[in-house]
Design an enzyme around this catalytic site. Structure first.
Site, PDB file in Angstrom:
ATOM      1  N   ASP A   9       0.884  -1.149   0.000  1.00  0.00           N
ATOM      2  CA  ASP A   9       0.000   0.000   0.000  1.00  0.00           C
ATOM      3  C   ASP A   9       0.935   1.215   0.000  1.00  0.00           C
ATOM      4  O   ASP A   9       2.097   1.110   0.420  1.00  0.00           O
ATOM      5  CB  ASP A   9      -0.871  -0.051   1.269  1.00  0.00           C
ATOM      6  CG  ASP A   9      -1.683   1.204   1.441  1.00  0.00           C
ATOM      7  OD1 ASP A   9      -2.330   1.626   0.465  1.00  0.00           O
ATOM      8  OD2 ASP A   9      -1.662   1.781   2.552  1.00  0.00           O
ATOM      9  N   ASP A  11      -0.057   5.070   0.733  1.00  0.00           N
ATOM     10  CA  ASP A  11      -0.310   6.063   1.784  1.00  0.00           C
ATOM     11  C   ASP A  11      -0.314   5.393   3.158  1.00  0.00           C
ATOM     12  O   ASP A  11      -1.128   4.506   3.404  1.00  0.00           O
ATOM     13  CB  ASP A  11      -1.666   6.745   1.554  1.00  0.00           C
ATOM     14  CG  ASP A  11      -1.714   7.544   0.253  1.00  0.00           C
ATOM     15  OD1 ASP A  11      -0.822   8.368   0.055  1.00  0.00           O
ATOM     16  OD2 ASP A  11      -2.651   7.342  -0.545  1.00  0.00           O
ATOM     17  N   GLY A  46      -7.415   4.146   3.062  1.00  0.00           N
ATOM     18  CA  GLY A  46      -7.595   3.015   2.152  1.00  0.00           C
ATOM     19  C   GLY A  46      -8.885   3.089   1.340  1.00  0.00           C
ATOM     20  O   GLY A  46      -9.103   2.296   0.433  1.00  0.00           O
ATOM     21  N   VAL A  47      -9.731   4.060   1.680  1.00  0.00           N
ATOM     22  CA  VAL A  47     -11.045   4.194   1.048  1.00  0.00           C
ATOM     23  C   VAL A  47     -10.924   5.148  -0.157  1.00  0.00           C
ATOM     24  O   VAL A  47     -10.174   6.120  -0.095  1.00  0.00           O
ATOM     25  CB  VAL A  47     -12.031   4.762   2.100  1.00  0.00           C
ATOM     26  CG1 VAL A  47     -13.382   5.026   1.506  1.00  0.00           C
ATOM     27  CG2 VAL A  47     -12.137   3.827   3.289  1.00  0.00           C
TER      28      VAL A  47
HETATM   29  C1  BG6 Z   1      -5.739   5.859  -0.265  1.00  0.00           C
HETATM   30  C2  BG6 Z   1      -5.844   6.702   0.986  1.00  0.00           C
HETATM   31  O1  BG6 Z   1      -4.421   5.457  -0.463  1.00  0.00           O
HETATM   32  O2  BG6 Z   1      -6.161   6.604  -1.400  1.00  0.00           O
HETATM   33  C3  BG6 Z   1      -7.263   7.237   1.118  1.00  0.00           C
HETATM   34  O3  BG6 Z   1      -5.535   5.900   2.122  1.00  0.00           O
HETATM   35  C4  BG6 Z   1      -7.653   7.997  -0.139  1.00  0.00           C
HETATM   36  O4  BG6 Z   1      -7.346   8.060   2.243  1.00  0.00           O
HETATM   37  C5  BG6 Z   1      -7.500   7.082  -1.339  1.00  0.00           C
HETATM   38  O5  BG6 Z   1      -8.992   8.459  -0.048  1.00  0.00           O
HETATM   39  C6  BG6 Z   1      -7.842   7.773  -2.655  1.00  0.00           C
HETATM   40  O6  BG6 Z   1      -6.863   8.755  -2.931  1.00  0.00           O
HETATM   41  P1  BG6 Z   1      -6.881   9.752  -4.127  1.00  0.00           P
HETATM   42  O7  BG6 Z   1      -5.457  10.247  -4.178  1.00  0.00           O
HETATM   43  O8  BG6 Z   1      -7.244   8.995  -5.381  1.00  0.00           O
HETATM   44  O9  BG6 Z   1      -7.873  10.814  -3.829  1.00  0.00           O
HETATM   45 MG    MG Z   2      -2.781   3.112   3.565  1.00  0.00          MG
END
Ligand code: BG6
Ligand code: MG
Length: 213
Positions: A9, A11, A46-47
């Site tokens: 993963d 973030d 992760g959402v």
């Molecule tokens: C995930 C994060 O990696 O990516 C989430 O943990 C985030 O918090 C999701 O909402 C979507 O990210 P992005 O960059 O496409 O807005």
């Molecule tokens: Mg994460």
């Protein structure tokens, strides 16, 4: 090396973008007069972007059209991307880089499995633009974690069976995705408390120990 591929993963595992997600969502929530704090922000880990906004809208009592939701999530992403410009290779810790190099030297393929549509941009900011063998991210999936799709795609991109892959995650939704995809998983940070992982890491470099054959 116990695994043919390790899927990370992004973030919360390779780097820490929580504070930027928080600042960007906070700006949008303030504009709409919605209460938002770091505890709610933790639920967004992760959402996907739109699902994150739906969680924020739990505290909004007016209806909102899909078009309006698109406007606000786009605005959030513009603020977020501006904040990501603060990131540089200095945000990649020596421990993470040395561990990744060590895992690769031990024979594992290395991939990213992230819900983010900004994954490639973030990797470039960190100086890891060309580093991984494959990147599976928010741009190549229809279903976000806890659905296993992002990790299944990553394993396909590197050409390895699920049983030969290890997923590294900081979110419970990500551990559930790995398990759903038939993969072992290592938890770091908040994900440890779920008790769901094959391995619990105290620190990132523990990966070198737990993957030893
Ligand atoms: C995930 C994060 O990696 O990516 C989430 O943990 C985030 O918090 C999701 O909402 C979507 O990210 P992005 O960059 O496409 O807005
Ligand atoms: Mg994460």
């Amino acid at each position: 090396m116990k695994y043919k591929a390790i899927i990370f993963d992004l973030d919360g595992v390779i780097c820490h973008t929580d504070k930027y997600h928080y600042q960007a969502w906070k700006a949008v929530a303030d504009k709409l007069g919605i209460y938002f704090d770091e505890v709610i922000n933790n639920r967004l880990r992760g959402v996907s972007r739109m699902e994150s906004f739906e969680i924020i809208l739990e505290r909004y009592d007016k209806p909102m059209s899909q078009e309006e939701k698109e406007v606000y999530t786009t605005e959030k992403n513009e603020i977020y991307k501006e904040l990501l410009n603060n990131m540089s290779p200095a945000d990649l810790s020596d421990e993470v880089k040395e561990t990744l190099d060590g895992l690769r030297a031990a024979g594992a393929k290395l991939a990213i499995g992230s819900s983010s549509k900004n994954a490639k941009f973030i990797l470039e900011r960190l100086g890891l633009g060309d580093y991984f063998d494959a990147i599976s991210d928010g741009n190549n999936i229809t279903n976000s974690k806890p659905d296993p799709e992002v990790f299944v795609k990553a394993s396909q991109f590197v050409g390895e069976d699920a049983k030969d892959c290890l997923v590294v995650e900081d979110a419970k939704a990500g551990l559930l995705a790995a398990i759903g995809g038939g993969m072992d998983c290592a938890a770091i940070g908040d994900a440890v408390a779920s008790g769901l992982a094959t391995y619990n890491l105290t620190t990132f470099s523990d990966l070198l120990k737990v993957t030893e054959a």
